[in-house]
Design a protein around this motif. Sequence first.
Motif, PDB file in Angstrom:
ATOM      1  N   TRP A  20      29.742 -94.982 103.240  1.00 36.05           N
ATOM      2  CA  TRP A  20      29.742 -94.783 101.783  1.00 36.05           C
ATOM      3  C   TRP A  20      28.646 -93.803 101.384  1.00 36.05           C
ATOM      4  O   TRP A  20      27.732 -93.511 102.150  1.00 36.05           O
ATOM      5  CB  TRP A  20      29.549 -96.114 101.051  1.00 36.05           C
TER       6      TRP A  20
ATOM      7  N   SER B 135      29.528 -96.807  95.052  1.00 39.57           N
ATOM      8  CA  SER B 135      30.785 -96.903  94.314  1.00 39.57           C
ATOM      9  C   SER B 135      30.500 -97.392  92.908  1.00 39.57           C
ATOM     10  O   SER B 135      29.764 -98.375  92.709  1.00 39.57           O
ATOM     11  CB  SER B 135      31.713 -97.889  95.042  1.00 39.57           C
TER      12      SER B 135
ATOM     13  N   LYS C 270      34.033 -91.102 104.424  1.00 37.43           N
ATOM     14  CA  LYS C 270      35.006 -92.180 104.622  1.00 37.43           C
ATOM     15  C   LYS C 270      35.799 -91.988 105.911  1.00 37.43           C
ATOM     16  O   LYS C 270      36.248 -92.959 106.524  1.00 37.43           O
ATOM     17  CB  LYS C 270      35.968 -92.241 103.430  1.00 37.43           C
TER      18      LYS C 270
ATOM     19  N   TYR D 280      32.328 -87.438  99.896  1.00 37.64           N
ATOM     20  CA  TYR D 280      32.917 -88.781  99.929  1.00 37.64           C
ATOM     21  C   TYR D 280      34.073 -88.839 100.927  1.00 37.64           C
ATOM     22  O   TYR D 280      34.150 -89.752 101.761  1.00 37.64           O
ATOM     23  CB  TYR D 280      33.396 -89.156  98.528  1.00 37.64           C
TER      24      TYR D 280
ATOM     25  N   GLU E 215      32.537 -98.879  91.035  1.00 34.54           N
ATOM     26  CA  GLU E 215      33.113-100.220  90.937  1.00 34.54           C
ATOM     27  C   GLU E 215      32.145-101.266  91.486  1.00 34.54           C
ATOM     28  O   GLU E 215      31.927-102.318  90.878  1.00 34.54           O
ATOM     29  CB  GLU E 215      34.438-100.284  91.699  1.00 34.54           C
ATOM     30  N   ASP E 216      31.536-100.967  92.643  1.00 36.03           N
ATOM     31  CA  ASP E 216      30.546-101.892  93.206  1.00 36.03           C
ATOM     32  C   ASP E 216      29.388-102.084  92.245  1.00 36.03           C
ATOM     33  O   ASP E 216      28.901-103.207  92.037  1.00 36.03           O
ATOM     34  CB  ASP E 216      29.991-101.346  94.528  1.00 36.03           C
TER      35      ASP E 216
ATOM     36  N   HIS F  63      33.910 -84.233  95.324  1.00 35.80           N
ATOM     37  CA  HIS F  63      34.300 -85.404  96.120  1.00 35.80           C
ATOM     38  C   HIS F  63      34.383 -85.111  97.623  1.00 35.80           C
ATOM     39  O   HIS F  63      34.784 -85.981  98.393  1.00 35.80           O
ATOM     40  CB  HIS F  63      35.653 -85.930  95.634  1.00 35.80           C
TER      41      HIS F  63
END
Length: 943
Positions: A197, A202, A186, A182, A204-205, A179
Amino acid sequence: MKLTKFLVPALFLAAFISCKNNTQEAQEEQSVTNDISIPFEKHTLENGLTVIFHEDKSDPVVAVALTAHVGSAREKAGKTGFAHLFEHLLFLESENLGKGGLDEMSARIGGSGANGSTSRDVTNYFQTVPKDALEKMIWAEADKLGYFINTVTEPVLAKEKQVVKNEKRQSVDNNAYGHESYVIGKNLYPEGHPYNWQVIGSLEDLQNASLQDVKDFYNEWYTPNNAVLTIAGDFDKKQALEWVGKYFGEIKRGKTVEKTVVEPVVLNESKKLYFEDNFAQTPRLAMTWPTVPNYDKDSYALDILGTYLSNGKKAPLNKIVVEKDQVADQAYAYSYTTELAGQFGLVARAYDGKDLDSVLTSVNKAMALFEKDGISQSDLDRIKTSQETDFYKGLSSVLGKGFQLTQYEILAGDAGFLTQDVKNMQAVTVEDIKRVYETYIKDKNYVMTSFVPKGSIDLAVNESTLAQVAEEKIVDGAEESFDASITATYERTPSSFERIEPVYGPAPQLAIPDVYTETLSSGIEVLGIEDNEVPLVQLQLEVEGGMLLEDIKKIGVSNMLADLMNKGTATKTPAQLEEAIDQLGANINIYSSNQSIAVNASSLSRNYSEVMSLVNEMLLEPRWDQKEFDLIKQQTLSQIQQQKASPRAIAANEFDKLIYGKDHILAQNNLGSKESVESISLDDLKKYYNSYLTPQLASFKIVGDVNKDQVKTSLSTLNNKWTKKEVTFPELATVKTPEKSSVYFYDVPNAKQSILSFGHPAIPSTDKDFYKVQVLNYRLGGGGFASQLTQQLREGKGYTYGIRSSYSGSPLSGIFSVNSGVRSNVTYESTALVKDILNNYGKNFNEEDLQVTKSYMIKSSARSFESQGAKLSMLSNIQEDGLPVNYALKRQEVVDNLTMDDIKELANKYITPDHMIYLIVGDKATQFDKLEKLGYGKPILIN
């Protein structure tokens, strides 16, 4: 059809080569003995598609690349990951190729395999194929831009979302420090910036993306006027242009694509963040500063700055952080530039238990050393020479040349930017390096991350705040279901002609490179191929033995010996040896494996003799430096510790123990264990060297722009001065196939993926059936998307990002294995499906499978010898397995003569799922008990 044509006859590398004209500029350039050019033609179709041709008749292959100027930077916050998603989707199905799409066709035509990559700025789709398949490839690539999007349906999208999630779990979630990028992104780039990004987006996206969202993104960006088609290799340009016009010409132009403009990134303050990493075994510090986009005038100096700070004994980070203070086993800097912005990074991986404040103090001392001493002209020159070698390596294949032209066209605005790019690299001065350091790094704000093992927050840099990372929770039954067998129904896009698959062109003939061989009086076996396509040489000098000759109580001796032989010679300190290598633009590396110690080297051909003088010195005059030995021991122990952070490394090490038995020499990790490495002394290395390194066990393989006489001359020192020794290899215990299958489990708590390693002992590489089982394996798991394992576990179920099976072997032993990383909550289901596929493979193998296998294995041989690396592998096969020089032609005959009965007999004999080892590395708490349902008894926990 209206065409705009630009013809550039040749691009000559200024400064890397001597130009043959009489201009003043050419006369002032450094004189070099080799020329290189990249001739190309550029065409523009009426719909805006840019077409670039590079002709290269050296091998009967063609590389085709379609590149869209769309990466993650074209996405919007809340709708990320779309560009990478389309990298996947565009291989699956199109209106004219049908279900299976380009992947299915690639198998039939003998292609390298349809592949793609996505970056912040572009998405590439590429493949190298035999030249008789060029029209097929142009036809197929046109579908991506004009005849594809209607085939994307809800089930197709749902399945590919699972594949992308599995890719993220494999490359990010299940890895130590996964990570880190990431967190840096960010915090380095502000909200709304296209680089805020990650390219993979993502989850979720992605999960929330609707079918219409996805189609809208495609229609906006995947258009002819936002793409470049590049064809490089052995083809007729006039004919190819006609085909491009035919298949691409009627695809509609898209909207005008505006250049993205962003403000330069400015950090108003430094940021310090920490994260407890589930997989990290040791802490890691990273610092990142905002810089400039690619091809900016300062990007070239920043690139050299990163190299100088990192590489070699003289590098400040190595000198202070690794060697003097010994707080980290690894410390390096790098410059990463992309279309809209750039960043300069520094990374130090600390030793176990070392707090990162002490690492930061050491890093600051290293930077202070650079501020004091700067970079010398000599060091700058050696880095530039190394860049020259790397540049030539990138052009050693037609795909590499095509990629270079495409990148220049899209990101520099000119496919012919190569000349200026090289001039810019060569123009960097000592003052430039100092200036960019002071402009972008010294006393400037940065993002600092401390990634520490779970429960070790105290190791993070003081005053760091917790980084916000959304970690996926794996829950049984949480994934969206889909039926991949549903045939999509859609309205076909109209065309002025019937778009059926074209026929093959004239079949290329496989040309076997001329191989010369000789055994020298010392016993050294020499094999070579003269290859003057690029002014480079690649070689390998390999001595049989490696770990095989070690005391099982002191495993790690040959590995440490190889490392130490890279650290200076009797007359050169480690720094002096490195500088001598770098000044020649060469790479020389001695390394150890289970069964040999080898020297790999590559260089500009004009420096071959000097490189071989250094190889001779490294082999015959080791330095035996106690200080270097102590450092290597410490770094080796850290490597062993790091392997505990990798589920894949754990699986590889444990699988060997289960295959061979824990006391077999080939079951050992050639790094050694903590206990064995701690017991090894410098005298142990000397004893091994004096007992086992001998010319009678050596082979010398070489490919490049040097002839046989030059090679023989270069080996005279080794031939005359290398002392012969009598070496007796220990007798290896027979490795037996398991009488029955057993399931083994290694617990990695909270693993997001389970690593599957299944297999059994198999035949050695010298067995008469060894190549036949490679053929057998193609449709099982060796053929990528053409294989049943991939089609069922990835394409059919969405369980994995990738799975493969293989028969690997040496003259001593062989292994059949199946390897994959699967979503944790389908560990049992994946294992059961693999078992089922193995059980039925021979029974279900049909005539279509046989024809696809034959077509691939025979046609793909056209690609067998394209690069120097491929030719070097050919020499290794000849030497190691006693194959004839024309073994590739013999193998074509073997494939041609195989029958269905042969395949079924091979499957029954060599695929035995009920006599296998099934090893799973994953989360015991949620996956262990289910595995008893496989029918092989209760799983055995091995940790």
